[in-house]
Design a protein around this motif. Sequence first.
Motif, PDB file in Angstrom:
ATOM      1  N   GLN A  55      10.216  -2.426  11.925  1.00 15.66           N
ATOM      2  CA  GLN A  55      10.092  -2.730  10.497  1.00 15.66           C
ATOM      3  C   GLN A  55       9.754  -1.492   9.674  1.00 15.66           C
ATOM      4  N   LEU A  56       9.650  -0.330  10.338  1.00 13.33           N
ATOM      5  CA  LEU A  56       9.382   0.942   9.667  1.00 13.33           C
ATOM      6  C   LEU A  56       8.131   0.846   8.783  1.00 13.33           C
ATOM      7  N   CYS A  57       7.004   0.590   9.437  1.00  9.64           N
ATOM      8  CA  CYS A  57       5.731   0.466   8.723  1.00  9.64           C
ATOM      9  C   CYS A  57       5.203   1.873   8.370  1.00  9.64           C
ATOM     10  N   GLN A  58       4.602   1.999   7.205  1.00  7.15           N
ATOM     11  CA  GLN A  58       4.253   3.300   6.629  1.00  7.15           C
ATOM     12  C   GLN A  58       2.835   3.752   7.030  1.00  7.15           C
ATOM     13  N   LEU A  59       2.761   5.027   7.482  1.00  2.79           N
ATOM     14  CA  LEU A  59       1.490   5.726   7.706  1.00  2.79           C
ATOM     15  C   LEU A  59       1.678   7.147   7.167  1.00  2.79           C
ATOM     16  N   TYR A  60       0.794   7.616   6.315  1.00  5.63           N
ATOM     17  CA  TYR A  60       1.010   8.907   5.658  1.00  5.63           C
ATOM     18  C   TYR A  60      -0.344   9.613   5.493  1.00  5.63           C
ATOM     19  N   ASN A  61      -0.248  10.869   5.024  1.00  6.40           N
ATOM     20  CA  ASN A  61      -1.458  11.670   4.860  1.00  6.40           C
ATOM     21  C   ASN A  61      -1.879  11.732   3.397  1.00  6.40           C
ATOM     22  N   ASP A  62      -2.956  12.513   3.141  1.00  4.26           N
ATOM     23  CA  ASP A  62      -3.486  12.589   1.781  1.00  4.26           C
ATOM     24  C   ASP A  62      -2.470  13.179   0.823  1.00  4.26           C
ATOM     25  N   SER A  70       0.423   4.800  -7.526  1.00  3.85           N
ATOM     26  CA  SER A  70      -0.258   3.507  -7.688  1.00  3.85           C
ATOM     27  C   SER A  70       0.024   2.546  -6.540  1.00  3.85           C
ATOM     28  N   ASN A  71       1.008   2.873  -5.675  1.00  2.00           N
ATOM     29  CA  ASN A  71       1.283   2.013  -4.515  1.00  2.00           C
ATOM     30  C   ASN A  71       0.288   2.240  -3.384  1.00  2.00           C
ATOM     31  N   HIS A  72      -0.520   3.268  -3.498  1.00  3.63           N
ATOM     32  CA  HIS A  72      -1.538   3.546  -2.473  1.00  3.63           C
ATOM     33  C   HIS A  72      -2.839   2.854  -2.880  1.00  3.63           C
ATOM     34  N   PRO A  73      -3.559   2.173  -1.957  1.00  4.52           N
ATOM     35  CA  PRO A  73      -3.371   2.195  -0.479  1.00  4.52           C
ATOM     36  C   PRO A  73      -2.632   0.968   0.075  1.00  4.52           C
ATOM     37  N   ARG A  74      -2.124   0.102  -0.816  1.00  8.37           N
ATOM     38  CA  ARG A  74      -1.507  -1.131  -0.289  1.00  8.37           C
ATOM     39  C   ARG A  74      -0.231  -0.867   0.512  1.00  8.37           C
ATOM     40  N   ALA A  75       0.314   0.365   0.393  1.00  8.12           N
ATOM     41  CA  ALA A  75       1.525   0.690   1.155  1.00  8.12           C
ATOM     42  C   ALA A  75       1.230   0.933   2.628  1.00  8.12           C
TER      43      ALA A  75
END
Length: 713
Positions: A55-62, A70-75
């Motif tokens: 499902q290509l779930c998102q994990l990213y850095n600062d 504004s989509n962070h942190p719900r993304a």
Amino acid sequence: MNASPVGGKVATLIASMDWADSPLPGPDAWPQSLRTAVDIVTHSPMPMLLLWGTQLCQLYNDAFALLVGSNHPRALGQPVDSIWPELKPFTDPIYAAVLQGEVRTFNEKDFNLPREDHWAKVWLDLTYSPIRDENERVAGILVTAIEANERREVSAVGKRAEQELRDSEAHFRMAIELSPAVHWTAEANGRTDGESQTERWRQLTGMHSLRPDDDWAQLVHPDDHLPTLDAWQLAVSTGRPYDAEYRLRMADGSYHWMHARALPWLDAEGVIRQWFGMTEDVQNRRQVEQALRELNEHLETRVSERTQALAEVNLRLQNEMQERERAEEALRHAQKMEALGQLTGGIAHDFNNMLTGIIGSLDLMQRYIDAGRSSEIKRFSEAAVSSAHRAAGLTHRLLAFSRRQSLDRKRLAPNELVHSLEELFSRTLGEHLQLRLQLAPDVWPVNTDASQLENALLNLIINARDAMPDSGVLTIETANCELDATPEGATLEPVKPGAYVMFRVSDNGSGMSAPVLAKAFDPFFTTKPIGQGTGLGLSMIYGFAQQSGGQVTLQSRVGEGTCVRLYLPRHLEPLGDITEQHASAAPPMAQDGESVLVVEDDPAVRMLVLDVLDELGYAAHSAAEATAALALIEAGLHIDLLVTDVGLPGLNGRQLAEIARQQRPGLKVLFITGYAEKAAERYGFLAEGMDMITKPFSLERLGSKIRDMINLS
């Protein structure tokens, strides 16, 4: 490595998040490959996004969190398409290619990204790279996003961008190290420049390095050399992506299957500047494919062998079936010949007796006439007539058994028929036997041949009488009944469910044993002494019942008596008046001018019929076949009645009647027949203004029938 990733605010947020509403499991359940990838991402100062799983779930850095806005942190932990649906037309083909192991790069791609209170246009350099898990499968996508806005501004910030680019490349190389493939570069002309992963190359081939001056094509298997080199030269000359599989020589001299892919790096004018490629060992996959092919071939061989074996078994079974059919046919033929021998033997025995009486009586009559002793021939003529009547009765019983007897069906009331025969039954039984009638009230009418039914009942009375030589009781019953299945004691032929009238004739005589009961309906089978029975009584009743659409059942036990039930279908039409017609002793004479045409191919029968007509005063005309009769009709001969045999040579009597009626509408026709298969069912054979009389017949009956036909209105 720690249980939860570290490296900035986002890493802290990841470690503390509640993952219940995410398709991605919590950090404690992450595989080692995912932990490694997240560790690299979160420690990178460059914006990096990791898309993991199907499902290509998102994990990213600062750094990437600033791009998310504004989509962070719900993304975090959510599928990328649920956060960025507007990017699907752009990203879907990229994701599909990278998940297949390819790398996609885009320079200065502009996006409208959300900020706290507005949307801002951001220029990005994007790189999409495959991330592989412990099983060397593509498990995720690493996205490196570098803002290009500063490059488009003052050059003072150029060094910072270059540093970020170097950092990005460093982290990109770290991500590439997660891949099991060897990544390499080549010059625009296709010559390798030696930029490859030395350690990974050593792990892959056992060789220390691939130097720039080495001709890698020389390591390719001779059978794959030309196709592989041609494919590479085609890609170099056209700028198309390179994709090939070939066998490569290892350090130990063995060959492994490799899958090589390469993409060109194009400048702004579309000219190739460099090639970026990767080579992956696919020996295990090829071995599995080869094993599957061999297994498939083995299965095909087994299936072929099994099919051949089944074909041989089938052929053997067919041969056995043919042999069995031949044996069964031989058995049927033997049984048929045995039955035919029994039938012809019985017929020959009875007919020889009857013919002896006829021939002997006629011979003596001729001698007495020649000797002038005509006054003494009456007793011989009576003997000849008696024998002839017995022969006629035998043929009627044979036809009844075979269901070929012509049935003159009429509506009749069963109880009235039994009452009319009560005196005859009593005389037949004799004074030592008692007759009881148990006739149910309101018995349904039946539609059948009255004389055949009378003969059937009389035969049953005679059989019962012979089974009770000293004393006993015979009971005749009638009743309405509904049959939903073939009744017990019936023959093998089934009966249709429906309404029937039952005639039950039972006695308390000697009864029959099981072997005798099994043969009771066989023609010419009798337990009576020779000369006291023909063996056609029950078989005649059986044939009559079947031809009438009914059934006959037989139940008997030794010492307890016999019970015969005759079932005839109920006649549903209203029962009209039943009138008895008695033939007068002398047939009525013809009226003036009445004419009859007789068509009969047998000269003796034709002569007798003409003599009867002549004696009765009819104008008689004759023809031996249908063509001659039609010639007389076409010539305008006046006739009141056509009397024709059914079985004529050429056109039969029924066809003759049809043609004659076309020329003489309303012409009355009387058929005379000894036997005609199609005439066995009178009401399927006769039309209005037609009737039938069966050979042999008395001259009085013939005269009366002719008179009745002419009198028809």
